[in-house]
Write a protein that holds these residues in place. Sequence first.
Motif, mmCIF file in Angstrom:
data_model
loop_
_atom_site.group_PDB
_atom_site.id
_atom_site.type_symbol
_atom_site.label_atom_id
_atom_site.label_comp_id
_atom_site.label_asym_id
_atom_site.label_seq_id
_atom_site.Cartn_x
_atom_site.Cartn_y
_atom_site.Cartn_z
ATOM 1 N N LEU A 16 0.822 -1.214 0.000
ATOM 2 C CA LEU A 16 0.000 0.000 0.000
ATOM 3 C C LEU A 16 0.855 1.263 0.000
ATOM 4 O O LEU A 16 0.501 2.260 -0.638
ATOM 5 C CB LEU A 16 -0.947 -0.001 1.202
ATOM 6 C CG LEU A 16 -2.110 -0.976 1.121
ATOM 7 C CD1 LEU A 16 -2.903 -0.961 2.418
ATOM 8 C CD2 LEU A 16 -3.006 -0.647 -0.051
ATOM 9 N N CYS A 17 1.982 1.227 0.697
ATOM 10 C CA CYS A 17 2.873 2.383 0.722
ATOM 11 C C CYS A 17 3.471 2.617 -0.666
ATOM 12 O O CYS A 17 3.590 3.760 -1.113
ATOM 13 C CB CYS A 17 3.950 2.173 1.763
ATOM 14 S SG CYS A 17 4.839 3.671 2.160
ATOM 15 N N THR A 20 0.626 4.070 -2.786
ATOM 16 C CA THR A 20 0.319 5.436 -2.368
ATOM 17 C C THR A 20 1.385 6.401 -2.863
ATOM 18 O O THR A 20 1.066 7.493 -3.347
ATOM 19 C CB THR A 20 0.214 5.512 -0.839
ATOM 20 O OG1 THR A 20 -0.781 4.590 -0.400
ATOM 21 C CG2 THR A 20 -0.148 6.905 -0.380
ATOM 22 N N PHE A 23 0.884 6.928 -6.665
ATOM 23 C CA PHE A 23 -0.246 7.806 -6.979
ATOM 24 C C PHE A 23 -0.004 9.230 -6.494
ATOM 25 O O PHE A 23 -0.454 10.188 -7.123
ATOM 26 C CB PHE A 23 -1.551 7.242 -6.416
ATOM 27 C CG PHE A 23 -2.056 6.062 -7.191
ATOM 28 C CD1 PHE A 23 -2.377 6.183 -8.525
ATOM 29 C CD2 PHE A 23 -2.189 4.834 -6.592
ATOM 30 C CE1 PHE A 23 -2.829 5.103 -9.263
ATOM 31 C CE2 PHE A 23 -2.639 3.742 -7.305
ATOM 32 C CZ PHE A 23 -2.957 3.880 -8.645
ATOM 33 N N TYR A 24 0.716 9.395 -5.393
ATOM 34 C CA TYR A 24 1.049 10.742 -4.926
ATOM 35 C C TYR A 24 1.916 11.455 -5.960
ATOM 36 O O TYR A 24 1.706 12.631 -6.250
ATOM 37 C CB TYR A 24 1.777 10.668 -3.581
ATOM 38 C CG TYR A 24 2.051 12.020 -2.975
ATOM 39 C CD1 TYR A 24 1.120 12.626 -2.156
ATOM 40 C CD2 TYR A 24 3.245 12.702 -3.229
ATOM 41 C CE1 TYR A 24 1.352 13.862 -1.593
ATOM 42 C CE2 TYR A 24 3.487 13.943 -2.679
ATOM 43 C CZ TYR A 24 2.542 14.517 -1.866
ATOM 44 O OH TYR A 24 2.774 15.745 -1.325
ATOM 45 N N MET A 54 8.107 7.646 -0.346
ATOM 46 C CA MET A 54 7.054 6.698 0.008
ATOM 47 C C MET A 54 7.193 5.402 -0.787
ATOM 48 O O MET A 54 7.041 4.308 -0.227
ATOM 49 C CB MET A 54 5.684 7.325 -0.229
ATOM 50 C CG MET A 54 5.347 8.416 0.764
ATOM 51 S SD MET A 54 3.867 9.341 0.348
ATOM 52 C CE MET A 54 2.610 8.115 0.469
ATOM 53 N N GLU A 55 7.501 5.504 -2.075
ATOM 54 C CA GLU A 55 7.697 4.304 -2.896
ATOM 55 C C GLU A 55 8.888 3.495 -2.410
ATOM 56 O O GLU A 55 8.809 2.272 -2.289
ATOM 57 C CB GLU A 55 7.920 4.693 -4.351
ATOM 58 C CG GLU A 55 6.685 5.085 -5.098
ATOM 59 C CD GLU A 55 6.997 5.384 -6.544
ATOM 60 O OE1 GLU A 55 7.634 4.545 -7.200
ATOM 61 O OE2 GLU A 55 6.621 6.473 -6.997
#
Length: 87
Positions: A16-17, A20, A23-24, A54-55
């Motif tokens: 999920l991270c 997210t 997409f961020y 985040m990725e």
Amino acid sequence: MNKRRNLWFLLLIGILCMMTGYFYRVLFAGMPYPNPTPAQQTAHRLHDAIGSWMEEFGVALYLLLILFSASRWMFRFALGKGKRGDA
């Protein structure tokens, strides 16, 4: 069984991270403007760095847990406790 559930939960958090962060980067950083002002360049770099972090965190967590579970399985197999019924 609780340890296995925790492992799956952390793997899910890693995936999920990653998603997210991707997409961020797409939504907030996106494509840079053709002739951006210095403020727009700074904002783009900031959002791109946040999404990239985040990725990378998600990928690192995912790979770390995969390696942990594989080494745990190999250790249990080496001790002769690799049967399906053992917890």
